[in-house]
Design a protein around this motif. Structure first.
Motif, mmCIF file in Angstrom:
data_model
loop_
_atom_site.group_PDB
_atom_site.id
_atom_site.type_symbol
_atom_site.label_atom_id
_atom_site.label_comp_id
_atom_site.label_asym_id
_atom_site.label_seq_id
_atom_site.Cartn_x
_atom_site.Cartn_y
_atom_site.Cartn_z
ATOM 1 N N GLU A 1 -18.083 7.143 -0.482
ATOM 2 C CA GLU A 1 -16.785 6.478 -0.307
ATOM 3 C C GLU A 1 -16.261 6.648 1.130
ATOM 4 O OE1 GLU A 1 -15.825 4.383 -2.359
ATOM 5 O OE2 GLU A 1 -16.909 4.960 -4.156
ATOM 6 N N GLU B 1 -10.379 2.603 -0.252
ATOM 7 C CA GLU B 1 -11.365 3.646 0.071
ATOM 8 C C GLU B 1 -10.714 5.029 0.112
ATOM 9 O OE1 GLU B 1 -14.167 2.698 -0.492
ATOM 10 O OE2 GLU B 1 -13.991 0.560 -0.089
ATOM 11 N N ASP C 1 -10.488 6.063 -3.430
ATOM 12 C CA ASP C 1 -11.796 6.473 -3.967
ATOM 13 C C ASP C 1 -12.155 7.885 -3.505
ATOM 14 O OD1 ASP C 1 -12.243 4.067 -5.293
ATOM 15 O OD2 ASP C 1 -13.428 3.197 -3.657
ATOM 16 N N GLU D 1 -17.993 4.129 3.072
ATOM 17 C CA GLU D 1 -17.382 2.806 2.860
ATOM 18 C C GLU D 1 -16.121 2.646 3.713
ATOM 19 O OE1 GLU D 1 -16.867 2.298 -1.363
ATOM 20 O OE2 GLU D 1 -19.017 2.100 -1.698
HETATM 21 MG MG LIG Z 1 -15.122 2.478 -2.472
#
Ligand SMILES: [Mg+2]
Length: 112
Positions: free
Chosen positions: A36, A63, A66, A39
């Motif tokens: 994450e 993000e 997450d 990301e």
């Molecule tokens: Mg994500």
């Protein structure tokens, strides 16, 4: 109940309703945090500083959420109180990075 505990409980409720606890061992949760975070980094990849400030805020929020969600789940798995461990880390960093040495520079504590 603290906000962090309330969030953790919501995450556990979501996870347990799907019988996903079986997948949430420490290795997988740590890996998920790292993915994450990647990301999040991907949102900024190949952008200059100005473009980086124009990245879609909704994507950044997703993000961050997450990363925090998996972090809370990993902390819960180990019985850590997130507020306590962050405060402990701030105290450690205060010792590593005394203001008189660290103010205004970005050197690692080993180079101060
Ligand atoms: Mg994500």
């Amino acid at each position: 109940m603290s906000d962090l505990q309330e969030l953790t409980n919501k995450l556990l409720e979501f996870r347990n309703a799907r019988d996903w606890e079986q997948f949430h061992d420490s290795k997988n949760l740590a890996t998920a945090i790292s993915i994450e975070a990647a990301e999040l980094n991907e949102l900024f990849l190949w952008k200059n500083l100005e473009q980086s400030e124009e990245v879609d805020r909704d994507k950044i929020k997703d993000e961050i959420a997450d990363i925090l969600a998996y972090t809370l789940l990993l902390a819960e798995r180990h019985g850590f109180n997130v507020k306590e461990i962050v405060l402990e880390k701030i105290a450690k960093n205060n010792e590593k990075y005394p203001v008189e040495k660290a103010k205004g520079n970005s050197k690692k504590y080993t180079e101060l």
